[in-house]
Design a protein around this motif. Structure first.
Motif, PDB file in Angstrom:
ATOM      1  N   LEU A   1      33.670  23.921  44.376  1.00  8.57           N
ATOM      2  CA  LEU A   1      34.309  24.328  43.132  1.00  8.57           C
ATOM      3  C   LEU A   1      34.746  25.781  43.258  1.00  8.57           C
ATOM      4  O   LEU A   1      33.958  26.632  43.681  1.00  8.57           O
ATOM      5  N   ILE A   2      36.002  26.062  42.902  1.00  7.40           N
ATOM      6  CA  ILE A   2      36.538  27.421  42.932  1.00  7.40           C
ATOM      7  C   ILE A   2      37.143  27.697  41.566  1.00  7.40           C
ATOM      8  O   ILE A   2      37.930  26.891  41.056  1.00  7.40           O
ATOM      9  N   HIS A   3      36.752  28.843  40.974  1.00  8.23           N
ATOM     10  CA  HIS A   3      37.337  29.215  39.685  1.00  8.23           C
ATOM     11  C   HIS A   3      37.389  30.727  39.546  1.00  8.23           C
ATOM     12  O   HIS A   3      36.687  31.458  40.246  1.00  8.23           O
ATOM     13  N   SER A   4      38.239  31.183  38.638  1.00 10.71           N
ATOM     14  CA  SER A   4      38.405  32.617  38.403  1.00 10.71           C
ATOM     15  C   SER A   4      37.092  33.235  37.927  1.00 10.71           C
ATOM     16  O   SER A   4      36.325  32.607  37.202  1.00 10.71           O
ATOM     17  N   GLU A   5      36.872  34.474  38.346  1.00 12.99           N
ATOM     18  CA  GLU A   5      35.657  35.196  37.964  1.00 12.99           C
ATOM     19  C   GLU A   5      35.963  36.685  37.975  1.00 12.99           C
ATOM     20  O   GLU A   5      36.787  37.149  38.766  1.00 12.99           O
ATOM     21  N   ALA A   6      35.312  37.426  37.105  1.00 12.91           N
ATOM     22  CA  ALA A   6      35.513  38.875  37.053  1.00 12.91           C
ATOM     23  C   ALA A   6      34.633  39.546  38.111  1.00 12.91           C
ATOM     24  O   ALA A   6      33.567  40.070  37.822  1.00 12.91           O
ATOM     25  N   ASN A   7      35.076  39.502  39.367  1.00 12.53           N
ATOM     26  CA  ASN A   7      34.368  40.152  40.465  1.00 12.53           C
ATOM     27  C   ASN A   7      35.399  40.729  41.440  1.00 12.53           C
ATOM     28  O   ASN A   7      36.595  40.671  41.182  1.00 12.53           O
TER      29      ASN A   7
END
Length: 104
Positions: free
Chosen positions: A59-65
């Protein structure tokens, strides 16, 4: 806020594929893409990872990193995620390591 989510599966049960296609499109077999809320994404991932069987999923999703995204994996894979000073990298597992983990 909904964000783009990509989920790749290998050899998962049909009922998992059905659940995923209710929320995401399947442009190629085993690859699902959609714009999901965090709640829906997390619930779908919980279902997929709980019923993965002998298959595998990423699973790949946007993240604030630093990278702008995060990765999650489930199932037996030749590749493992490794944290390197806050960056997620993908490491190949040697065949010997895979044999040792199967025996444990």
């Amino acid at each position: 806020m909904p964000s783009m989510t990509v989920l790749s599966t290998t050899a998962v049960p049909d009922h998992v594929r059905g659940a995923l296609t209710r929320w995401m499109i399947e442009p190629t077999p085993g690859l699902y893409v959609g714009t999901l809320s965090a709640r829906v994404r997390d619930e779908l991932w919980r279902v997929v990872s709980a019923s993965i069987g002998s298959g595998a999923a990423v699973l790949i999703h946007s993240e604030a990193n630093e990278q702008g995204y995060t990765l999650h994996t489930a199932g037996e894979r030749r590749r493992a995620l490794a944290d390197f000073d806050g960056l997620t990298l993908v490491a190949f597992r040697p065949e010997e390591y895979q044999e040792l983990t199967k025996r444990s």
